[in-house]
Write an enzyme that holds these catalytic residues in place. Structure first.
Site, PDB file in Angstrom:
ATOM      1  N   ARG A   5      57.171  67.802  14.774  1.00  0.00           N
ATOM      2  CA  ARG A   5      57.720  69.138  15.532  1.00  0.00           C
ATOM      3  C   ARG A   5      57.224  69.278  16.789  1.00  0.00           C
ATOM      4  NH1 ARG A   5      61.250  72.265  14.429  1.00  0.00           N
ATOM      5  NH2 ARG A   5      59.936  74.254  14.764  1.00  0.00           N
ATOM      6  N   ARG A  61      69.110  60.593  25.307  1.00  0.00           N
ATOM      7  CA  ARG A  61      69.677  59.536  25.829  1.00  0.00           C
ATOM      8  C   ARG A  61      69.311  59.320  27.354  1.00  0.00           C
ATOM      9  NH1 ARG A  61      70.939  58.673  20.895  1.00  0.00           N
ATOM     10  NH2 ARG A  61      72.588  59.483  20.136  1.00  0.00           N
ATOM     11  N   CYS A  72      72.436  69.306  18.173  1.00  0.00           N
ATOM     12  CA  CYS A  72      72.060  70.428  18.858  1.00  0.00           C
ATOM     13  C   CYS A  72      72.342  71.911  18.139  1.00  0.00           C
ATOM     14  CB  CYS A  72      72.283  70.496  20.007  1.00  0.00           C
ATOM     15  SG  CYS A  72      71.810  69.252  21.263  1.00  0.00           S
ATOM     16  N   GLU A  75      68.975  78.358  17.932  1.00  0.00           N
ATOM     17  CA  GLU A  75      67.914  79.013  17.491  1.00  0.00           C
ATOM     18  C   GLU A  75      68.271  80.380  16.897  1.00  0.00           C
ATOM     19  OE1 GLU A  75      63.520  79.998  18.207  1.00  0.00           O
ATOM     20  OE2 GLU A  75      64.159  77.817  18.420  1.00  0.00           O
ATOM     21  N   ARG A  87      63.081  73.555  20.884  1.00  0.00           N
ATOM     22  CA  ARG A  87      62.263  73.077  19.672  1.00  0.00           C
ATOM     23  C   ARG A  87      62.901  71.838  19.364  1.00  0.00           C
ATOM     24  NH1 ARG A  87      59.452  78.050  16.629  1.00  0.00           N
ATOM     25  NH2 ARG A  87      60.445  79.858  18.006  1.00  0.00           N
ATOM     26  N   TYR A 105      53.183  71.134  21.133  1.00  0.00           N
ATOM     27  CA  TYR A 105      53.665  72.304  21.534  1.00  0.00           C
ATOM     28  C   TYR A 105      53.098  72.828  23.151  1.00  0.00           C
ATOM     29  CZ  TYR A 105      55.155  73.263  16.889  1.00  0.00           C
ATOM     30  OH  TYR A 105      55.847  73.029  15.688  1.00  0.00           O
ATOM     31  N   ARG A 113      52.116  77.795  17.816  1.00  0.00           N
ATOM     32  CA  ARG A 113      51.250  77.091  17.028  1.00  0.00           C
ATOM     33  C   ARG A 113      49.758  77.130  17.622  1.00  0.00           C
ATOM     34  NH1 ARG A 113      52.612  73.265  12.649  1.00  0.00           N
ATOM     35  NH2 ARG A 113      50.502  73.572  12.439  1.00  0.00           N
TER      36      ARG A 113
END
Length: 120
Positions: A5, A61, A72, A75, A87, A105, A113
């Site tokens: 993540r 890419r 994609c 959120e 993210r 992060y 986090r």
């Protein structure tokens, strides 16, 4: 297979800012976990609704990630959530234990986090 993540914030909703932030996040994850292009199976990118100028997958890419499937998504909106946040969820085929993965992060996304401290 393991999952890594990451998250990063960008200062503005421009193609340049989104690509720069996404590229920085991807390169940090690759470096921290010593990944090769052919080990990356897929990457799911999410962006908050205030980022609209370019798909963050373009950054993958641009830096040479050619073997992975990319997706994609927007959120979901949560009141008082972090703005201008990108993210990723990266699936990798590598002989590592999930506990040994280095999640990344960066910038203001560090607050997501606090148990992880990374440069950026």
């Amino acid at each position: 297979m393991i999952a890594i993540r990451g998250a990063i914030t960008v200062k503005e909703d421009t193609k340049e800012a989104i690509l720069e932030g996404t590229e920085f996040m991807l390169k940090s994850i690759i470096e921290e976990n010593n990944l090769e292009d052919d080990e990356i199976i897929s990457i799911v990118f999410s962006a908050t609704k205030d980022l609209t100028q370019i798909y963050p997958a373009v950054a993958a890419r641009n830096i040479g990630i050619t073997c992975a499937s990319l997706l994609c998504v927007q959120e979901m909106y949560v009141v008082n959530s972090l703005n201008k946040c990108l993210r990723i969820l990266m699936h990798v085929e590598k002989n590592l234990l999930q506990k040994d993965i280095k999640h990344v992060y960066l910038r203001d996304a560090k607050i997501l986090r606090p148990d992880l401290t990374k440069k950026g």
